[in-house]
Motif scaffolding. Structure first.
Motif, PDB file in Angstrom:
ATOM      1  N   UNK A  20       0.894  -1.205  -0.131  1.00  0.00           N
ATOM      2  CA  UNK A  20      -0.032  -0.054   0.098  1.00  0.00           C
ATOM      3  C   UNK A  20       0.895   1.280   0.020  1.00  0.00           C
ATOM      4  N   UNK A  21       0.337   2.248  -0.481  1.00  0.00           N
ATOM      5  CA  UNK A  21       1.104   3.581  -0.777  1.00  0.00           C
ATOM      6  C   UNK A  21       0.602   4.695   0.208  1.00  0.00           C
ATOM      7  N   UNK A  22       1.144   5.286   0.936  1.00  0.00           N
ATOM      8  CA  UNK A  22       0.872   6.564   1.836  1.00  0.00           C
ATOM      9  C   UNK A  22       1.376   7.797   1.332  1.00  0.00           C
ATOM     10  N   UNK A  23       0.718   8.868   1.163  1.00  0.00           N
ATOM     11  CA  UNK A  23       1.568  10.053   1.052  1.00  0.00           C
ATOM     12  C   UNK A  23       1.503  10.938   2.230  1.00  0.00           C
ATOM     13  N   UNK A  24       2.574  11.010   2.854  1.00  0.00           N
ATOM     14  CA  UNK A  24       2.664  12.009   4.005  1.00  0.00           C
ATOM     15  C   UNK A  24       3.122  13.244   3.870  1.00  0.00           C
ATOM     16  N   UNK A  25       2.656  14.384   4.447  1.00  0.00           N
ATOM     17  CA  UNK A  25       2.930  15.629   4.142  1.00  0.00           C
ATOM     18  C   UNK A  25       3.809  16.165   5.219  1.00  0.00           C
ATOM     19  N   UNK A  26       4.801  16.448   5.193  1.00  0.00           N
ATOM     20  CA  UNK A  26       6.048  16.940   6.308  1.00  0.00           C
ATOM     21  C   UNK A  26       5.888  18.547   6.098  1.00  0.00           C
ATOM     22  N   UNK A  27       4.965  19.090   6.868  1.00  0.00           N
ATOM     23  CA  UNK A  27       4.602  20.534   6.667  1.00  0.00           C
ATOM     24  C   UNK A  27       5.301  21.445   7.880  1.00  0.00           C
ATOM     25  N   UNK A  28       6.118  22.323   7.481  1.00  0.00           N
ATOM     26  CA  UNK A  28       6.749  23.169   8.534  1.00  0.00           C
ATOM     27  C   UNK A  28       6.277  24.610   8.545  1.00  0.00           C
ATOM     28  N   UNK A  29       6.225  25.145   9.651  1.00  0.00           N
ATOM     29  CA  UNK A  29       6.250  26.600   9.410  1.00  0.00           C
ATOM     30  C   UNK A  29       7.327  27.493   9.639  1.00  0.00           C
ATOM     31  N   UNK A  30       7.182  28.685   9.469  1.00  0.00           N
ATOM     32  CA  UNK A  30       8.432  29.712   9.457  1.00  0.00           C
ATOM     33  C   UNK A  30       9.348  29.355  10.835  1.00  0.00           C
ATOM     34  N   UNK A  58      -5.529  22.429   0.671  1.00  0.00           N
ATOM     35  CA  UNK A  58      -6.288  23.918  -0.036  1.00  0.00           C
ATOM     36  C   UNK A  58      -7.314  24.325   1.505  1.00  0.00           C
ATOM     37  N   UNK A  59      -7.683  23.025   2.403  1.00  0.00           N
ATOM     38  CA  UNK A  59      -8.462  23.588   3.432  1.00  0.00           C
ATOM     39  C   UNK A  59      -7.668  24.162   4.621  1.00  0.00           C
ATOM     40  N   UNK A  60      -6.245  23.987   4.787  1.00  0.00           N
ATOM     41  CA  UNK A  60      -5.547  23.758   6.018  1.00  0.00           C
ATOM     42  C   UNK A  60      -4.290  25.041   5.683  1.00  0.00           C
ATOM     43  N   UNK A  61      -3.999  25.238   4.489  1.00  0.00           N
ATOM     44  CA  UNK A  61      -2.865  26.096   4.353  1.00  0.00           C
ATOM     45  C   UNK A  61      -2.922  27.134   3.437  1.00  0.00           C
ATOM     46  N   UNK A  62      -2.551  28.441   3.469  1.00  0.00           N
ATOM     47  CA  UNK A  62      -2.599  29.323   2.628  1.00  0.00           C
ATOM     48  C   UNK A  62      -1.761  29.347   1.293  1.00  0.00           C
ATOM     49  N   UNK A  63      -0.544  28.533   1.410  1.00  0.00           N
ATOM     50  CA  UNK A  63       0.317  28.885   0.540  1.00  0.00           C
ATOM     51  C   UNK A  63       0.249  28.054  -0.873  1.00  0.00           C
ATOM     52  N   UNK A  64       1.256  28.310  -1.722  1.00  0.00           N
ATOM     53  CA  UNK A  64       1.019  27.611  -3.027  1.00  0.00           C
ATOM     54  C   UNK A  64       1.424  26.389  -2.973  1.00  0.00           C
ATOM     55  N   UNK A  76       8.033  26.681   5.688  1.00  0.00           N
ATOM     56  CA  UNK A  76       7.650  27.835   5.763  1.00  0.00           C
ATOM     57  C   UNK A  76       6.103  28.089   5.401  1.00  0.00           C
ATOM     58  N   UNK A  77       5.028  27.323   6.005  1.00  0.00           N
ATOM     59  CA  UNK A  77       4.003  27.290   5.767  1.00  0.00           C
ATOM     60  C   UNK A  77       3.144  27.959   6.710  1.00  0.00           C
ATOM     61  N   UNK A  78       2.167  28.895   6.231  1.00  0.00           N
ATOM     62  CA  UNK A  78       1.274  29.673   6.873  1.00  0.00           C
ATOM     63  C   UNK A  78      -0.249  28.977   7.028  1.00  0.00           C
ATOM     64  N   UNK A  79      -0.489  28.612   8.025  1.00  0.00           N
ATOM     65  CA  UNK A  79      -1.665  27.663   8.156  1.00  0.00           C
ATOM     66  C   UNK A  79      -2.940  28.360   8.663  1.00  0.00           C
ATOM     67  N   UNK A  80      -3.863  28.091   8.020  1.00  0.00           N
ATOM     68  CA  UNK A  80      -5.276  28.690   8.523  1.00  0.00           C
ATOM     69  C   UNK A  80      -5.808  28.337   9.730  1.00  0.00           C
ATOM     70  N   UNK A  81      -6.682  29.205  10.214  1.00  0.00           N
ATOM     71  CA  UNK A  81      -7.035  29.152  11.554  1.00  0.00           C
ATOM     72  C   UNK A  81      -7.867  27.893  12.096  1.00  0.00           C
ATOM     73  N   UNK A  82      -8.301  27.327  10.988  1.00  0.00           N
ATOM     74  CA  UNK A  82      -9.012  25.888  11.469  1.00  0.00           C
ATOM     75  C   UNK A  82      -7.829  24.926  12.196  1.00  0.00           C
ATOM     76  N   UNK A 105      -4.935  18.020  15.347  1.00  0.00           N
ATOM     77  CA  UNK A 105      -4.001  18.821  14.732  1.00  0.00           C
ATOM     78  C   UNK A 105      -3.305  19.505  15.601  1.00  0.00           C
ATOM     79  N   UNK A 106      -1.583  19.541  15.651  1.00  0.00           N
ATOM     80  CA  UNK A 106      -0.813  20.617  16.283  1.00  0.00           C
ATOM     81  C   UNK A 106       0.293  20.707  15.879  1.00  0.00           C
ATOM     82  N   UNK A 107       0.868  22.015  16.093  1.00  0.00           N
ATOM     83  CA  UNK A 107       2.136  22.168  15.524  1.00  0.00           C
ATOM     84  C   UNK A 107       3.211  21.881  16.723  1.00  0.00           C
ATOM     85  N   UNK A 108       4.226  21.173  16.622  1.00  0.00           N
ATOM     86  CA  UNK A 108       5.065  20.767  17.559  1.00  0.00           C
ATOM     87  C   UNK A 108       6.548  21.086  17.076  1.00  0.00           C
ATOM     88  N   UNK A 109       7.399  21.780  17.881  1.00  0.00           N
ATOM     89  CA  UNK A 109       8.784  22.194  17.635  1.00  0.00           C
ATOM     90  C   UNK A 109       9.533  20.806  17.660  1.00  0.00           C
TER      91      UNK A 109
END
Length: 350
Positions: free
Chosen positions: A235-245, A280-286, A314-320, A327-331
């Motif tokens: 099986x294949x899973x696409x995982x998103x490694x999203x980091x903010x600024x 598209x539902x969770x971040x502002x960026x391209x 360097x992602x900016x997240x939506x308020x949701x 969901x949580x941001x973790x250092x």
């Protein structure tokens, strides 16, 4: 004609071997309390001693007794377990501790039926706890014991089949000695793990060799019989490694059932189209900035998982995100204290 050793002879030989070659300095043996025995037995299910020992010591330092385990949060328990795999064991351990506090006075019950009624404790684990914690005359039948009994007694058939397992339970119970039950239980596990191993068993050093049917017939490589199998699906899973600024990683809690239940992981999707809709539902960026990393292959008992990581920095997240408990941001400095699946932890380190 060679026959399997008699009952008293088998246990006596095994205990003599254990006195010289067995493992006597495992961390859960000193002191050997019911809580420590129980914790070690759960950790040792499908996991080797060398892997378990450091996890056990870290776990026992943080949660030294059953009431402490019952009072801990699930996140803390899963974080302490992170990397051991088979996380249902940790969830069952936590649930069983709560039951013990509620109806057993904060102690493990000294009764086979009551032990087996607790989450995560089957017949063999209950036997191991009873024998090692209290010296009760109880049998075990883990993978190591099944292998030894199948070879010594020349038993054909996959040991996981009900009919074969029933036969092995009868033999295991018939071989119990009248004394030294804790040592005998440990001896069985050590014997299978270090001498009568799955591959290349040390038959010339084995005290059972003169009467071992598999050795006599040249069948040690055939016994125990393997499980009838088929190729594991991929099986294949696409995982998103999203980091903010600030370099924090976006984590998502897994569902309460299924693989890695309740652990924190990375946002995961079956295909890229689904991943883009989620972004598209969770971040502002391209979203064109998705960077595909090297895939990671991880094996489960019933399938193989190919993880395809995609990085966004360097992602900016939506308020949701702030309103979502899953969901949580973790250092990155805090990741070591969060319950993460082993391949996800490895991926974030890379």
């Amino acid at each position: 004609m060679t026959q399997a050793p008699a009952v008293a002879d088998f246990s006596a030989r095994l205990l003599d071997w254990f006195d010289t070659h067995g493992r006597h300095d495992l961390p859960w043996q000193h002191p050997r309390t019911p809580y420590r025995v129980w914790l070690s037995e759960i950790m040792l299910q499908q996991t080797q001693v060398a892997v378990v020992a450091p996890y056990f010591e870290r776990f026992i330092a943080a949660l030294p007794n059953l009431p402490a385990l019952a009072a801990a949060s699930q996140d803390q328990v899963l974080a302490l377990w992170s990397g051991l795999g088979y996380y249902a064991r940790a969830r069952n351990l936590h649930a069983a501790a709560k039951v013990c506090v509620e109806i057993h006075g904060g102690e493990l019950p000294r009764d086979a039926a009551a032990l087996r009624a607790l989450p995560g404790i089957g017949r063999s684990t209950a036997g191991a706890i009873l024998a090692q914690a209290w010296g009760e005359r109880a049998a075990i039948l883990d993978g190591n014991v099944k292998r030894v009994l199948c070879r010594v007694h020349g038993i054909d058939g996959w040991p996981g089949m009900p009919a074969i397992e029933k036969k092995l339970w009868v033999i295991a119970e018939s071989l119990l000695p009248d004394a030294r039950l804790a040592d005998y239980t440990q001896a069985q596990m050590d014997f299978g793990a270090t001498l009568c191993t799955r591959a290349d068993p040390a038959c010339r050093q084995c005290p059972m060799q003169p009467d071992c049917i598999a050795s006599r017939d040249g069948r040690t490589a055939e016994l125990p019989s393997p499980k009838p199998g088929k190729p594991l699906p991929l099986r294949t899973a696409h995982m998103l490694v999203i980091e903010d600024a600030a370099g924090r990683v976006l984590l998502q809690r897994r569902p309460p059932t299924g693989v890695w239940a309740c652990l924190w992981s990375l946002p995961e999707h079956a295909d890229l189209a689904e991943a883009r809709l989620w972004l598209e539902r969770h971040v502002h960026d391209e979203l064109e900035r998705l960077q595909a990393g090297e895939p990671i292959l991880h094996g489960f008992s019933h399938y193989r998982l190919q993880i395809r990581p995609h990085r966004l920095r360097g992602i900016r997240a939506r308020d949701a995100i702030g309103d979502n408990e899953d969901l949580r941001w973790a250092p990155r400095s805090e990741l070591a204290n969060i319950g993460l699946p082993a391949p996800v932890r490895r991926l974030l380190k890379e």
